[in-house]
Design a protein around this motif. Sequence first.
Motif, PDB file in Angstrom:
ATOM      1  N   ARG A 198       0.836  -1.190   0.000  1.00  0.00           N
ATOM      2  CA  ARG A 198       0.000   0.000   0.000  1.00  0.00           C
ATOM      3  C   ARG A 198       0.880   1.254   0.000  1.00  0.00           C
ATOM      4  NH1 ARG A 198      -5.324  -1.021   1.971  1.00  0.00           N
ATOM      5  NH2 ARG A 198      -5.639  -3.152   2.684  1.00  0.00           N
ATOM      6  N   ALA A 199       0.289   2.353  -0.407  1.00  0.00           N
ATOM      7  CA  ALA A 199       1.033   3.607  -0.421  1.00  0.00           C
ATOM      8  C   ALA A 199       1.121   4.220   0.964  1.00  0.00           C
ATOM      9  CB  ALA A 199       0.382   4.586  -1.389  1.00  0.00           C
ATOM     10  N   HIS A 200       0.072   4.060   1.769  1.00  0.00           N
ATOM     11  CA  HIS A 200       0.017   4.763   3.037  1.00  0.00           C
ATOM     12  C   HIS A 200      -0.481   3.857   4.172  1.00  0.00           C
ATOM     13  CE1 HIS A 200       0.052   8.222   0.215  1.00  0.00           C
ATOM     14  NE2 HIS A 200       0.769   8.765   1.170  1.00  0.00           N
ATOM     15  N   MET A 201      -0.284   4.357   5.356  1.00  0.00           N
ATOM     16  CA  MET A 201      -0.650   3.645   6.568  1.00  0.00           C
ATOM     17  C   MET A 201      -2.139   3.330   6.582  1.00  0.00           C
ATOM     18  SD  MET A 201      -0.221   5.093  10.435  1.00  0.00           S
ATOM     19  CE  MET A 201      -0.961   4.289  11.857  1.00  0.00           C
ATOM     20  N   VAL A 233       4.522   3.662   4.595  1.00  0.00           N
ATOM     21  CA  VAL A 233       5.248   2.598   5.284  1.00  0.00           C
ATOM     22  C   VAL A 233       6.631   2.482   4.680  1.00  0.00           C
ATOM     23  CG1 VAL A 233       5.302   0.144   5.863  1.00  0.00           C
ATOM     24  CG2 VAL A 233       3.112   1.352   5.796  1.00  0.00           C
ATOM     25  N   ARG A 234       7.662   2.680   5.519  1.00  0.00           N
ATOM     26  CA  ARG A 234       9.037   2.720   5.028  1.00  0.00           C
ATOM     27  C   ARG A 234       9.844   1.477   5.390  1.00  0.00           C
ATOM     28  NH1 ARG A 234      10.862   8.024   4.295  1.00  0.00           N
ATOM     29  NH2 ARG A 234      12.910   7.068   3.934  1.00  0.00           N
ATOM     30  N   PRO A 293       5.703 -10.909  17.152  1.00  0.00           N
ATOM     31  CA  PRO A 293       5.425  -9.485  16.979  1.00  0.00           C
ATOM     32  C   PRO A 293       5.707  -9.052  15.544  1.00  0.00           C
ATOM     33  CG  PRO A 293       7.588  -9.777  17.937  1.00  0.00           C
ATOM     34  CD  PRO A 293       6.999 -11.161  17.806  1.00  0.00           C
ATOM     35  N   ALA A 294       5.150  -7.912  15.192  1.00  0.00           N
ATOM     36  CA  ALA A 294       5.417  -7.298  13.888  1.00  0.00           C
ATOM     37  C   ALA A 294       5.556  -5.799  14.101  1.00  0.00           C
ATOM     38  CB  ALA A 294       4.294  -7.596  12.905  1.00  0.00           C
ATOM     39  N   LEU A 295       6.522  -5.209  13.427  1.00  0.00           N
ATOM     40  CA  LEU A 295       6.819  -3.786  13.584  1.00  0.00           C
ATOM     41  C   LEU A 295       6.744  -3.121  12.213  1.00  0.00           C
ATOM     42  CD1 LEU A 295       9.830  -2.368  15.603  1.00  0.00           C
ATOM     43  CD2 LEU A 295       9.508  -1.710  13.220  1.00  0.00           C
ATOM     44  N   TYR A 296       6.007  -2.010  12.135  1.00  0.00           N
ATOM     45  CA  TYR A 296       5.904  -1.228  10.908  1.00  0.00           C
ATOM     46  C   TYR A 296       6.339   0.198  11.202  1.00  0.00           C
ATOM     47  CZ  TYR A 296       2.993  -5.119   9.302  1.00  0.00           C
ATOM     48  OH  TYR A 296       2.531  -6.365   8.960  1.00  0.00           O
ATOM     49  N   LEU A 297       7.253   0.727  10.389  1.00  0.00           N
ATOM     50  CA  LEU A 297       7.741   2.093  10.539  1.00  0.00           C
ATOM     51  C   LEU A 297       7.181   2.948   9.411  1.00  0.00           C
ATOM     52  CD1 LEU A 297      11.351   1.267  11.660  1.00  0.00           C
ATOM     53  CD2 LEU A 297       9.739   2.703  12.915  1.00  0.00           C
ATOM     54  N   ILE A 298       6.544   4.047   9.790  1.00  0.00           N
ATOM     55  CA  ILE A 298       5.776   4.872   8.864  1.00  0.00           C
ATOM     56  C   ILE A 298       6.296   6.303   8.947  1.00  0.00           C
ATOM     57  CG2 ILE A 298       3.448   5.723   8.368  1.00  0.00           C
ATOM     58  CD1 ILE A 298       2.714   2.984  10.072  1.00  0.00           C
ATOM     59  N   LEU A 320      13.852   8.651   9.878  1.00  0.00           N
ATOM     60  CA  LEU A 320      12.519   9.251   9.762  1.00  0.00           C
ATOM     61  C   LEU A 320      12.398  10.528  10.582  1.00  0.00           C
ATOM     62  CD1 LEU A 320      10.178   6.104   9.902  1.00  0.00           C
ATOM     63  CD2 LEU A 320      11.206   7.226   7.922  1.00  0.00           C
ATOM     64  N   LEU A 321      13.173  10.597  11.665  1.00  0.00           N
ATOM     65  CA  LEU A 321      13.148  11.788  12.521  1.00  0.00           C
ATOM     66  C   LEU A 321      14.140  12.850  12.063  1.00  0.00           C
ATOM     67  CD1 LEU A 321      12.960  10.011  15.998  1.00  0.00           C
ATOM     68  CD2 LEU A 321      11.142  11.344  14.933  1.00  0.00           C
ATOM     69  N   GLY A 322      15.025  12.479  11.126  1.00  0.00           N
ATOM     70  CA  GLY A 322      16.026  13.425  10.654  1.00  0.00           C
ATOM     71  C   GLY A 322      17.103  13.714  11.668  1.00  0.00           C
ATOM     72  N   ILE A 323      17.475  12.710  12.469  1.00  0.00           N
ATOM     73  CA  ILE A 323      18.510  12.884  13.477  1.00  0.00           C
ATOM     74  C   ILE A 323      19.535  11.761  13.331  1.00  0.00           C
ATOM     75  CG2 ILE A 323      16.960  14.026  15.106  1.00  0.00           C
ATOM     76  CD1 ILE A 323      16.701  11.415  16.608  1.00  0.00           C
ATOM     77  N   GLU A 324      20.678  11.960  13.969  1.00  0.00           N
ATOM     78  CA  GLU A 324      21.699  10.921  13.995  1.00  0.00           C
ATOM     79  C   GLU A 324      22.390  10.983  15.344  1.00  0.00           C
ATOM     80  OE1 GLU A 324      25.653   9.381  11.505  1.00  0.00           O
ATOM     81  OE2 GLU A 324      24.431  11.061  10.775  1.00  0.00           O
TER      82      GLU A 324
END
Length: 317
Positions: free
Chosen positions: A6-9, A126-127, A115-120, A146-150
């Motif tokens: 899918r394209a989106h959550m 969904v990335r 468990p299942a983990l989805y990162l959006i 995704l947060l733009g941090i390191e």
Amino acid sequence: MNVLERAHMPSLDGATQWFNSEPLHSRELRGHPVLVHFWTLTCINWLRTQPYLRAWSQAYRDDGLIIIGVHTPEFSFEHGIDHVERALAARGITYPVAVDNDYKIWQAFGNQYWPALYLIDADGKVRDHQFGEGHYPESERVIQQLLGIERRLVPAEGRGVEAEADWAHLRTPETYLGFIRTENFEAPGGFVLNTPRAYEMPEHLNPNHWALAGTWTIRREHVLLDQADGGIACRFQARDAHLVLAREASEPIKFRVTLNGKAPGRSHGTDVDADGEGLLDESRLYQLVRTHGRVQAQTLQVTFDEPGAQAYAFTFG
């Protein structure tokens, strides 16, 4: 269709209840990276992910990450809201949790795993995903992207039942006891379904097999003890041994654990003492054994003082 196609959550609508939050909707989450995590309260694989989920929730909450747990039950008793609530308290879960008793969110995501983990991402796309345990550094790096941090990865260490499995010595798979999924059941004289029957323990258990002693009923999801002083045993090779238990009786049920016919001593799990004494007072996963010393094949037996104990599955670590 799986969510990854899918394209989106997908929608979070359909939850029967929410904990730690008012109901959340996918459209309201735009602008925030979201981690959606499917779980069920008796799953040892989920329990071992919790140190990471808690650590990420604390470390990245102020950066904008929203973690949402989705409790979709595996066993019938896991539909009980009180069981879910106790699990949240026991595991220290403070992020929002949707109770998915009707499997609406599970189906919307096309999910198949605990468990299942989805990162959006913040645009709702969904990335990344992870099914089962492991790959924690990779998942955390995606969170940071995704947060733009390191920054340095967050330390997380599980203790007790949440400790990582001893994968190098784990030789026994998860073993379901209800007749719809069971395997490796040793019953001299045969067995019957949905009817009380007296069983005898075989003289020797084969590796990764299990057996009953006393009067039990083999049901769809579990085995039920019909008379006092009945036991269940398995031959396993792993550091840890767990048993998912519930009770039909109104009062807590005392039980005793032996390893190779003796009290477990220093190899007792978190839910029994060195003498092997334990108490079935909640419907959940019980850690019976944490092997102290060399991991080798052992015979675990659990004997219940009173009828009404329900045993669902052995799991190992």
